[in-house]
Design a protein around this motif. Structure first.
Motif, short mmCIF file in Angstrom:
data_model
loop_
_atom_site.label_atom_id
_atom_site.label_comp_id
_atom_site.label_asym_id
_atom_site.label_seq_id
_atom_site.Cartn_x
_atom_site.Cartn_y
_atom_site.Cartn_z
N ASN A 298 0.93 -1.33 -0.07
CA ASN A 298 -0.01 -0.02 0.05
C ASN A 298 0.77 1.16 -0.19
O ASN A 298 0.28 2.36 0.33
CB ASN A 298 -0.88 0.15 1.06
CG ASN A 298 -1.99 -1.05 1.09
OD1 ASN A 298 -2.69 -1.18 0.02
ND2 ASN A 298 -2.20 -1.86 2.10
N ARG A 302 -0.82 6.26 3.04
CA ARG A 302 -2.32 6.11 2.81
C ARG A 302 -3.02 6.90 3.70
O ARG A 302 -2.84 7.35 5.11
CB ARG A 302 -2.93 4.76 2.98
CG ARG A 302 -3.11 4.25 4.20
CD ARG A 302 -3.25 2.53 4.17
NE ARG A 302 -4.25 1.95 3.17
CZ ARG A 302 -4.55 0.98 3.24
NH1 ARG A 302 -4.40 0.04 4.10
NH2 ARG A 302 -5.28 0.41 2.19
N SER A 316 -4.72 4.48 -0.92
CA SER A 316 -3.36 3.80 -0.69
C SER A 316 -2.35 4.42 -1.92
O SER A 316 -2.88 5.10 -2.75
CB SER A 316 -3.57 2.37 -0.92
OG SER A 316 -4.39 1.97 0.22
#
Length: 331
Positions: A298, A302, A316
């Motif tokens: 990710n 994020r 993300s």
């Protein structure tokens, strides 16, 4: 904070209360005309721009909510009845880019009062599927057990912002609601793991942040379900680079918003009023770790927003956070 809220199927009773408030019934055509005269114009990126009258509002399922907020340092408590802000925007037909996933999350509504005062609610904040903020267009207030019109300094229609610490987003004498797409300009990079992101737009010192730069800032955490995210408060991050907002505007953060963009081009907007500790005080986070294991696929960071029905605004592989003021390129 916002206390009790109940849905009331009372369109007739609300219309009767409004008619009485306008000077009584008795066949007075001027009173009836006052109910059907548009008081709020809905426009912008909608399919059906229109004028909304008190009668239109009273015909909607009525929401009664008791709200408490500070005016300056003085607490106020009000019990308002009105129509859901989200439902009024929905009736106008919110436009979306079908090619962009959850495009509604990168759009916002600009509420304008008769004195030109403006505040932003992002559509992700308002949507029952996401932020679910139960703002209404209030047209009645309960005082000493009786429903009556809003006082002259607030009415005939006022937007509410249940849960806000201060009343800055309670726009009195509402005259316009306009929907806009965000002014975001940073495109996606085709997906993949992001090593850093840049903060730009209406800030005094645009800057890029990698993991080390984020970890050097004061740490915050948010728990969502079984996941505990660690990172930097979005509000703190924006103040690290400095917000460049018009000094001549009252409550300038309330007419500004930030757009987070991921490497795949996915976008979500957050109004600064939603995260300003003096107003919405929502703890949006730029996370760089989850459950002590980093973010892995990710990316470096994020966007995480607590208290959402669905985490559609969790962006993300963050590559950009852009700050804009209402009236900028999007408008």
């Amino acid at each position: 904070m916002h206390g009790s809220k109940k849905w009331i199927a009372c369109a007739g009773a609300c219309a009767a209360a409004l008619l009485s408030a306008c000077g009584g019934g008795g066949g007075d055509s001027s009173n009836a005309a006052a109910l059907v005269t548009p008081v709020v114009q809905v426009g912008g990126a909608v399919d059906h721009p229109s004028g909304v009258s008190l009668a239109t509002l009273a015909a909607k399922p009525a929401v009664t909510q008791t709200v408490t907020f500070n005016s300056g340092t003085t607490p106020q408590t009000h019990t308002y009845t009105g129509a859901s802000l989200w439902s009024i925007l929905g009736d106008a037909g919110i436009q979306n880019d079908a090619s962009r996933k959850n495009d509604v999350l990168s759009r916002y509504a600009l509420a304008t009062g008769s004195d030109g005062y403006q505040v932003i609610f992002t559509l992700g904040e308002l949507s029952p599927d996401f932020g679910n903020k139960p703002s209404i267009l209030a047209y009645l207030e309960t005082v000493s057990g009786l429903n009556g019109p809003l006082n002259s300094s607030d009415g005939p229609v006022r937007v509410t912002a249940p849960g806000d610490v201060k009343g800055g987003r309670y726009v009195s004498n509402l005259t316009r609601l306009d929907v806009f797409a965000s002014a975001a300009t940073v495109p996606g990079t085709g997906g993949g793991v992001s090593p850093s992101f840049r903060v730009s737009g209406a800030v005094t010192a645009p800057a890029s942040f990698d993991l080390a730069a984020l970890q050097a800032l004061p740490k915050s955490s948010q728990t969502i379900g079984s996941s505990t995210y660690t990172g930097v408060s979005l509000w703190a991050l924006l103040n690290t680079v400095g917000l460049k907002l018009p000094a001549s505007v009252k409550n300038p953060t309330l007419s500004a918003y930030a757009v987070a963009t991921g490497s795949d081009g996915y976008r979500a907007a957050v109004s600064l009023g939603e995260i300003d500790p003096g107003f919405g005080a929502k703890g949006a986070l730029i996370a760089y770790d989850v459950n002590g294991a980093g973010l892995g696929a990710n990316g470096v960071a994020r966007l995480v927003i607590p208290g959402e029905v669905k985490q559609g605004r969790l962006v993300s592989n963050l590559i950009a956070v852009e700050v804009f003021v209402a009236g900028s390129a999007a408008n």
